[in-house]
Design a protein around this motif. Structure first.
Motif, PDB file in Angstrom:
ATOM      1  N   ARG A 134       2.121  11.440  -9.833  1.00 45.51           N
ATOM      2  CA  ARG A 134       1.504  10.133 -10.083  1.00 45.51           C
ATOM      3  C   ARG A 134       0.870   9.564  -8.807  1.00 45.51           C
ATOM      4  O   ARG A 134      -0.212   8.977  -8.847  1.00 45.51           O
ATOM      5  N   LEU A 135       1.547   9.742  -7.670  1.00 47.69           N
ATOM      6  CA  LEU A 135       0.973   9.254  -6.414  1.00 47.69           C
ATOM      7  C   LEU A 135      -0.289  10.025  -6.057  1.00 47.69           C
ATOM      8  O   LEU A 135      -1.230   9.456  -5.498  1.00 47.69           O
ATOM      9  N   ALA A 136      -0.338  11.303  -6.405  1.00 50.73           N
ATOM     10  CA  ALA A 136      -1.562  12.078  -6.182  1.00 50.73           C
ATOM     11  C   ALA A 136      -2.721  11.462  -6.963  1.00 50.73           C
ATOM     12  O   ALA A 136      -3.847  11.400  -6.469  1.00 50.73           O
ATOM     13  N   GLU A 137      -2.449  10.969  -8.168  1.00 53.89           N
ATOM     14  CA  GLU A 137      -3.482  10.282  -8.953  1.00 53.89           C
ATOM     15  C   GLU A 137      -3.954   9.017  -8.243  1.00 53.89           C
ATOM     16  O   GLU A 137      -5.150   8.691  -8.270  1.00 53.89           O
ATOM     17  N   THR A 150       1.098  -3.107  -7.267  1.00 52.97           N
ATOM     18  CA  THR A 150       0.096  -2.261  -6.611  1.00 52.97           C
ATOM     19  C   THR A 150       0.262  -2.315  -5.103  1.00 52.97           C
ATOM     20  O   THR A 150       0.274  -1.280  -4.425  1.00 52.97           O
ATOM     21  N   LEU A 151       0.388  -3.511  -4.563  1.00 48.64           N
ATOM     22  CA  LEU A 151       0.566  -3.660  -3.116  1.00 48.64           C
ATOM     23  C   LEU A 151       1.868  -3.016  -2.649  1.00 48.64           C
ATOM     24  O   LEU A 151       1.913  -2.400  -1.584  1.00 48.64           O
ATOM     25  N   ARG A 152       2.909  -3.123  -3.439  1.00 54.99           N
ATOM     26  CA  ARG A 152       4.193  -2.502  -3.095  1.00 54.99           C
ATOM     27  C   ARG A 152       4.050  -0.986  -3.036  1.00 54.99           C
ATOM     28  O   ARG A 152       4.529  -0.336  -2.098  1.00 54.99           O
ATOM     29  N   VAL A 153       3.388  -0.413  -4.022  1.00 60.65           N
ATOM     30  CA  VAL A 153       3.182   1.042  -4.051  1.00 60.65           C
ATOM     31  C   VAL A 153       2.345   1.485  -2.849  1.00 60.65           C
ATOM     32  O   VAL A 153       2.696   2.441  -2.151  1.00 60.65           O
ATOM     33  N   LEU A 154       1.261   0.784  -2.577  1.00 62.63           N
ATOM     34  CA  LEU A 154       0.401   1.156  -1.450  1.00 62.63           C
ATOM     35  C   LEU A 154       1.146   1.030  -0.121  1.00 62.63           C
ATOM     36  O   LEU A 154       0.984   1.875   0.775  1.00 62.63           O
ATOM     37  N   HIS A 155       1.965   0.013  -0.001  1.00 64.00           N
ATOM     38  CA  HIS A 155       2.773  -0.144   1.220  1.00 64.00           C
ATOM     39  C   HIS A 155       3.714   1.056   1.394  1.00 64.00           C
ATOM     40  O   HIS A 155       3.816   1.622   2.488  1.00 64.00           O
TER      41      HIS A 155
END
Length: 157
Positions: free
Chosen positions: A13-16, A137-142
């Motif tokens: 999922r992170l690759a996506e 979204t910001l949490r994931v990107l962090h």
């Protein structure tokens, strides 16, 4: 509430996310570069001014670290901004050899205009996005950024 993904599913999922970020980043860069003809600010100078707007005066090394850019590149952007009267260099009481970069009134006016334009453009984003979705979204990107920093540190060392 759903449970955390197992490592293999998380990696997929992170690759996506990484794949989706590339085109978004390039489009934003093109829009900012296009707006350079309107605002007169290069992408690099715009980023320096925005960081100064957010964080106050900083040294070139501090600006570079925060943006994950080379000190030399940021120094060129500061020189460009200084030549245009957008920033000034002032004595740094904490370090005699590393001046503080301070935004001038002209720099404040320039970045305020650019931010207002970008705010108007970002307001066009649809999708009925919620505050919770944006926070996630910001949490994931962090977390992605923190993992990449750790990977880079391990590779160097």
């Amino acid at each position: 509430m759903t449970s955390p993904l197992p490592p293999d599913a998380l990696a997929d999922r992170l690759a996506e996310v990484y794949v989706a970020l590339g085109p978004v980043y390039r489009r934003v860069s093109r829009i900012v570069e296009h707006d350079e003809s309107v605002s007169g600010l290069s992408v690099g100078v715009r980023n320096v001014l925005d960081q100064l707007r957010r964080d106050g005066e900083r040294t070139v090394p501090q600006l570079a670290r925060h943006q994950d850019l080379s000190r030399q590149f940021v120094q060129r952007m500061v020189h460009e901004a200084r030549a245009d009267g957008l920033v000034q260099l002032v004595d740094n009481p904490a370090h005699r050899r590393s001046s503080l970069v301070r935004m001038t009134a002209a720099g404040q006016d320039a970045i305020t205009a650019v931010i207002a334009r970008e705010h108007e453009l970002m307001g066009r984003v649809g999708g009925d996005l919620t505050a919770d979705e944006l926070a996630a979204t910001l949490r994931v990107l962090h977390h992605m950024d923190e993992a990449l920093i750790e990977i880079e540190t391990e590779a160097r060392g």
